[in-house]
Design a protein around this motif. Structure first.
Motif, PDB file in Angstrom:
ATOM      1  N   GLY A  81      -3.616  -1.364   4.660  1.00 35.94           N
ATOM      2  CA  GLY A  81      -3.568  -0.044   4.043  1.00 35.94           C
ATOM      3  C   GLY A  81      -2.880   0.976   4.916  1.00 35.94           C
ATOM      4  O   GLY A  81      -2.619   0.737   6.098  1.00 35.94           O
ATOM      5  N   ILE A  82      -2.606   2.138   4.340  1.00 33.88           N
ATOM      6  CA  ILE A  82      -1.998   3.216   5.122  1.00 33.88           C
ATOM      7  C   ILE A  82      -3.044   4.250   5.530  1.00 33.88           C
ATOM      8  O   ILE A  82      -2.727   5.189   6.259  1.00 33.88           O
ATOM      9  N   GLY A  83      -4.282   4.048   5.080  1.00 37.37           N
ATOM     10  CA  GLY A  83      -5.352   4.979   5.422  1.00 37.37           C
ATOM     11  C   GLY A  83      -5.475   6.083   4.388  1.00 37.37           C
ATOM     12  O   GLY A  83      -4.500   6.799   4.118  1.00 37.37           O
ATOM     13  N   ILE A  84      -6.650   6.220   3.800  1.00 38.09           N
ATOM     14  CA  ILE A  84      -6.870   7.258   2.801  1.00 38.09           C
ATOM     15  C   ILE A  84      -6.633   8.649   3.386  1.00 38.09           C
ATOM     16  O   ILE A  84      -6.185   9.572   2.702  1.00 38.09           O
ATOM     17  N   ASN A  85      -6.914   8.792   4.675  1.00 39.86           N
ATOM     18  CA  ASN A  85      -6.718  10.081   5.351  1.00 39.86           C
ATOM     19  C   ASN A  85      -5.443  10.087   6.196  1.00 39.86           C
ATOM     20  O   ASN A  85      -5.386  10.743   7.241  1.00 39.86           O
ATOM     21  N   ASN A  86      -4.438   9.370   5.738  1.00 41.24           N
ATOM     22  CA  ASN A  86      -3.155   9.302   6.445  1.00 41.24           C
ATOM     23  C   ASN A  86      -2.633  10.700   6.754  1.00 41.24           C
ATOM     24  O   ASN A  86      -2.577  11.574   5.885  1.00 41.24           O
ATOM     25  N   ARG A  87      -2.242  10.930   8.010  1.00 40.65           N
ATOM     26  CA  ARG A  87      -1.837  12.265   8.444  1.00 40.65           C
ATOM     27  C   ARG A  87      -0.331  12.425   8.592  1.00 40.65           C
ATOM     28  O   ARG A  87       0.182  13.545   8.505  1.00 40.65           O
ATOM     29  N   TYR A  88       0.377  11.341   8.853  1.00 40.09           N
ATOM     30  CA  TYR A  88       1.791  11.482   9.218  1.00 40.09           C
ATOM     31  C   TYR A  88       2.740  10.635   8.361  1.00 40.09           C
ATOM     32  O   TYR A  88       3.672  11.155   7.757  1.00 40.09           O
TER      33      TYR A  88
ATOM     34  N   ALA B 227       0.818  -1.219   0.000  1.00 41.08           N
ATOM     35  CA  ALA B 227       0.000   0.000   0.000  1.00 41.08           C
ATOM     36  C   ALA B 227       0.850   1.267   0.000  1.00 41.08           C
ATOM     37  O   ALA B 227       0.547   2.217  -0.732  1.00 41.08           O
ATOM     38  N   MET B 228       1.890   1.303   0.811  1.00 39.90           N
ATOM     39  CA  MET B 228       2.722   2.498   0.862  1.00 39.90           C
ATOM     40  C   MET B 228       3.453   2.706  -0.459  1.00 39.90           C
ATOM     41  O   MET B 228       3.538   3.834  -0.970  1.00 39.90           O
ATOM     42  N   TYR B 229       3.964   1.645  -1.024  1.00 38.98           N
ATOM     43  CA  TYR B 229       4.674   1.732  -2.307  1.00 38.98           C
ATOM     44  C   TYR B 229       3.759   2.307  -3.390  1.00 38.98           C
ATOM     45  O   TYR B 229       4.145   3.231  -4.123  1.00 38.98           O
ATOM     46  N   GLU B 230       2.553   1.787  -3.490  1.00 40.88           N
ATOM     47  CA  GLU B 230       1.614   2.267  -4.497  1.00 40.88           C
ATOM     48  C   GLU B 230       1.182   3.704  -4.214  1.00 40.88           C
ATOM     49  O   GLU B 230       0.987   4.500  -5.142  1.00 40.88           O
ATOM     50  N   SER B 231       1.047   4.029  -2.944  1.00 38.90           N
ATOM     51  CA  SER B 231       0.663   5.402  -2.584  1.00 38.90           C
ATOM     52  C   SER B 231       1.749   6.395  -2.966  1.00 38.90           C
ATOM     53  O   SER B 231       1.463   7.472  -3.504  1.00 38.90           O
ATOM     54  N   ILE B 232       2.998   6.034  -2.707  1.00 38.58           N
ATOM     55  CA  ILE B 232       4.112   6.907  -3.081  1.00 38.58           C
ATOM     56  C   ILE B 232       4.144   7.079  -4.603  1.00 38.58           C
ATOM     57  O   ILE B 232       4.341   8.188  -5.127  1.00 38.58           O
TER      58      ILE B 232
END
Length: 332
Positions: free
Chosen positions: A238-245, A212-217
């Protein structure tokens, strides 16, 4: 941008705060891995932590920050297993009611350990995102405090204490490698290490079956992806659609993310079993698998984070059968 940035001071404070729960873990030299890599390789044995993984650090720092009222109301978390075990252990130690939400994808060994922990276990859905949804439902229904497994400043600061220990014991460190999922570990490591020397390389390893993080980046924003069964189950979620940090911190601090195959995770487990006589999980074996297959650039003083030891026994038996020194496996 984060509302509460995590600083190096936060990590030092976390180190002091969690000493009653999480002790310093060993850093050992690996002769076999160093020979294969052609450079000095050390292993940070977070698998020897209470709770069996590095996640005890972040969980302890967060829970010790709670108010008395929050402790009385109880806590909940969502987990692929290891963070849940850490929260359960700390909650029992501090006499706090805990509800751990997991999906149907969590391996049997972790489920059984959680059931013995004294916490209340809820199995909900087929992915960590489903378990997360249930945790926040419990927050609304019962007033429990959600302990986020990675996207929380206190959790990130707790994981960053690993970086302080590495600098204590191996101040010449120039490369640190570990499994990357939600990013709490790498965010904390990045702050601790790169605040000391921005040239230290921080490398993340993920499973090709749900990175998930790889695809998000890659896409420049947090995204959801489908999870699939993998030896490195701790790297799912997942890393969370509303990931804050952690999304922003991984962008800032992680120099490279590499996806590994199931074979490479298995080889890492087998190497640790054969050469160091230790049982570790697939996510913990990611750094070893990457080095065995020359997947990443290495510096002169490399540390691999051995992140945890929670793995089903049939997996270990299968790996032991396939990767042993007397079967002529070139890598082992």
């Amino acid at each position: 941008m984060p509302e509460k940035p995590v600083t190096l001071r936060d990590i030092w404070q976390a180190r002091k705060r969690i000493t009653s729960i999480s002790e310093k873990t060993p850093l050992i030299y690996s002769p076999g891995l160093s020979e294969i890599a052609g450079t000095s390789v050390h292993l940070k044995l977070e698998n020897l932590n209470v709770g069996g993984s590095f996640k005890i650090r972040g969980a302890a720092n967060k829970i010790l920050h709670l108010t008395e009222e929050e402790r009385k109301c109880g806590v909940t978390t969502f987990s692929t297993g290891n963070f849940g075990m850490s929260v359960a252990y700390i909650a029992r130690k501090l006499d706090i009611h805990a509800t751990i939400c997991i999906s149907n994808r969590v391996p049997k060994a972790k489920v059984e350990t959680l059931k013995r922990s004294g916490a209340h276990i809820e199995i909900y859905g087929d992915a960590q995102d489903d378990a997360e949804k249930r945790s926040y439902q419990l927050e609304q229904e019962k007033g429990l405090t959600v302990i986020h497994p990675f996207d929380d400043p206190d959790v990130i600061a707790g994981q960053g204490t690993i970086g302080l220990e590495l600098l204590d014991e191996l101040p010449e460190i120039d490369t640190v490698i570990g499994g990357l999922s939600g990013g709490g570990l790498h965010s904390g490591l990045g702050i601790a290490l790169k605040s000391t020397d921005p040239e230290i390389q921080v490398i993340g390893l993920s499973t090709a079956k749900g990175a998930a993080m790889y695809e998000s980046i890659k896409q420049g924003k947090p995204v959801s992806i489908q999870e699939n069964n993998t030896l490195a189950d701790s790297l799912l979620g997942g890393i969370g659609i509303n990931n804050r940090y952690t999304f922003n911190m991984v962008q800032q601090y992680v120099d490279q993310i590499v996806l590994l195959t199931e074979e490479e995770f298995a080889q890492g487990i087998g190497f640790m079993l054969s050469k160091h006589r230790m049982v570790i999980e697939g996510a913990a074996a990611s750094g070893i698998g990457a080095i065995l297959n020359h997947q990443i650039p290495l510096g002169s003083h490399v540390v691999v984070i051995i992140s945890g030891n929670s793995v089903d026994m049939p997996v270990i038996l299968d790996v032991a059968e396939r990767y042993t020194c007397n079967k002529g496996e070139g890598l082992l």
